[in-house]
Write a protein that holds these residues in place. Sequence first.
Motif, short mmCIF file in Angstrom:
data_model
loop_
_atom_site.label_atom_id
_atom_site.label_comp_id
_atom_site.label_asym_id
_atom_site.label_seq_id
_atom_site.Cartn_x
_atom_site.Cartn_y
_atom_site.Cartn_z
N LYS A 128 0.84 -1.19 0.00
CA LYS A 128 0.00 0.00 0.00
C LYS A 128 0.87 1.25 0.00
CE LYS A 128 -3.95 -2.22 0.38
NZ LYS A 128 -4.96 -2.19 -0.70
N SER A 129 0.35 2.33 -0.56
CA SER A 129 1.07 3.61 -0.60
C SER A 129 2.48 3.42 -1.14
CB SER A 129 1.13 4.24 0.80
OG SER A 129 -0.14 4.41 1.34
N VAL A 130 2.59 2.70 -2.24
CA VAL A 130 3.89 2.32 -2.78
C VAL A 130 4.71 3.55 -3.17
CG1 VAL A 130 5.10 1.05 -4.61
CG2 VAL A 130 3.05 0.08 -3.55
N THR A 131 4.10 4.45 -3.91
CA THR A 131 4.86 5.63 -4.35
C THR A 131 5.24 6.50 -3.16
OG1 THR A 131 2.79 6.83 -4.79
CG2 THR A 131 3.82 5.68 -6.64
N GLY A 132 4.34 6.62 -2.20
CA GLY A 132 4.66 7.40 -1.00
C GLY A 132 5.80 6.79 -0.21
N ASN A 133 5.80 5.47 -0.09
CA ASN A 133 6.89 4.79 0.62
C ASN A 133 8.22 4.99 -0.09
OD1 ASN A 133 5.49 3.67 2.82
ND2 ASN A 133 4.73 2.00 1.59
N LEU A 134 8.21 4.93 -1.41
CA LEU A 134 9.44 5.13 -2.17
C LEU A 134 9.99 6.54 -1.95
CD1 LEU A 134 8.58 3.32 -5.52
CD2 LEU A 134 10.51 2.78 -4.04
N VAL A 135 9.11 7.51 -2.01
CA VAL A 135 9.53 8.91 -1.85
C VAL A 135 10.07 9.16 -0.44
CG1 VAL A 135 8.70 11.28 -1.74
CG2 VAL A 135 8.02 9.82 -3.65
N LEU A 136 9.34 8.70 0.57
CA LEU A 136 9.78 8.94 1.94
C LEU A 136 11.08 8.22 2.25
CD1 LEU A 136 6.44 8.83 3.97
CD2 LEU A 136 7.86 10.81 3.47
N ARG A 137 11.26 7.02 1.70
CA ARG A 137 12.51 6.29 1.91
C ARG A 137 13.68 7.06 1.28
NH1 ARG A 137 16.30 3.72 4.57
NH2 ARG A 137 17.56 2.32 3.29
N ALA A 138 13.48 7.61 0.09
CA ALA A 138 14.54 8.39 -0.55
C ALA A 138 14.89 9.62 0.28
CB ALA A 138 14.11 8.80 -1.96
N LEU A 139 13.87 10.28 0.81
CA LEU A 139 14.11 11.45 1.65
C LEU A 139 14.85 11.07 2.92
CD1 LEU A 139 10.71 13.24 1.18
CD2 LEU A 139 12.94 14.21 0.62
N ARG A 140 14.51 9.91 3.48
CA ARG A 140 15.19 9.45 4.69
C ARG A 140 16.66 9.19 4.42
NH1 ARG A 140 11.95 5.56 5.85
NH2 ARG A 140 10.50 6.94 6.90
N ILE A 141 16.95 8.62 3.25
CA ILE A 141 18.34 8.36 2.87
C ILE A 141 19.10 9.68 2.77
CG2 ILE A 141 19.83 7.56 0.99
CD1 ILE A 141 17.68 5.43 0.40
N ILE A 142 18.48 10.68 2.13
CA ILE A 142 19.13 11.98 1.95
C ILE A 142 19.38 12.65 3.29
CG2 ILE A 142 18.79 14.33 1.08
CD1 ILE A 142 17.28 13.07 -1.30
N THR A 143 18.36 12.69 4.15
CA THR A 143 18.51 13.41 5.40
C THR A 143 19.45 12.69 6.37
OG1 THR A 143 16.47 12.36 6.24
CG2 THR A 143 16.29 14.54 5.23
N THR A 144 19.61 11.37 6.19
CA THR A 144 20.55 10.62 7.03
C THR A 144 21.98 10.80 6.55
OG1 THR A 144 18.88 8.94 7.56
CG2 THR A 144 21.19 8.32 7.87
N GLU A 145 22.19 10.70 5.25
CA GLU A 145 23.54 10.78 4.69
C GLU A 145 24.03 12.22 4.54
OE1 GLU A 145 24.15 8.51 1.20
OE2 GLU A 145 23.37 6.65 2.06
N TYR A 146 23.09 13.16 4.38
CA TYR A 146 23.47 14.56 4.17
C TYR A 146 22.68 15.46 5.12
CZ TYR A 146 24.94 12.24 -0.13
OH TYR A 146 25.48 11.36 -1.03
#
Length: 267
Positions: A128-146
């Motif tokens: 469920k909410s596949v596109t939302g999960n993809l987007v939030l995961r990418a943002l989490r990667i960015i905010t964690t690494e940078y």
Amino acid sequence: MATSLNTATSQRKTEGMVGALNRQWEVELADTLHSYGDWITMTGTEALYFLQSAPAPVRDSRFHFIIRCALAGDLTAERVLLQAFLPKAVRFAHTCRGLLSMTTEDALCSAVAAMWESIRTYKLACTKSVTGNLVLRALRIITTEYPAQDREVLVEVSPEIIDESGEWESHHGVGVRKAGTFSFQPIEFDSGVDKVMAILAWASECGALSPREVKILGTYSTLSIAECKAWAEREGRSYQSLCNQVSNLRSKLARAIKRTSLNRGAW
């Protein structure tokens, strides 16, 4: 057959990362037929349309199907997904605080890499909410690494912003506040998911909401009433209890927005 990120990266020295990816798409994939999971054969352009034109009832199932193909080793399916989310990666490069200190090209490369990693590490159990999960995961990667290193606060505001009462109000833009000043710039949004994901991205990045709270609001906002009722039932709670929690979270988020001067008066 799609080529790897390393191949595209070597091309970006003369074209830029996004330019190289778009050129690769047009030359190698846009008009090339490919079979996805022995079920359907499409050109790259048709595959993008298959995803982007999906009506709400089948949107998750279509994206999940292509993700399953990608995680099974289909590089073309993986590349189709990246192409579908490339505009969002470009937006991240211009709105995520941790990327703002980089050159534009480095920020774009980092954002694209985060989006690609989100696709490659997607948990298939999430249907469920596949596109939302993809987007939030990418943002989490960015905010964690940078992580953000300066005092600048950049908030991307969706077309629907919540007021103090927890109701959604229509607004549109990007607010930038630095050293006590505030400015407003228009921004375009390209899908229903963007209506909530932009503000949730800010909430996650600045800690206004916990990861669990962001997930609850993000999931609730992308499901139908019937799906929310089923979700509540799976969680062993009433639908009214879920709605009350969402209302409280919206009010909490509205207060956080107000504290950063993002209220109606500032606009």
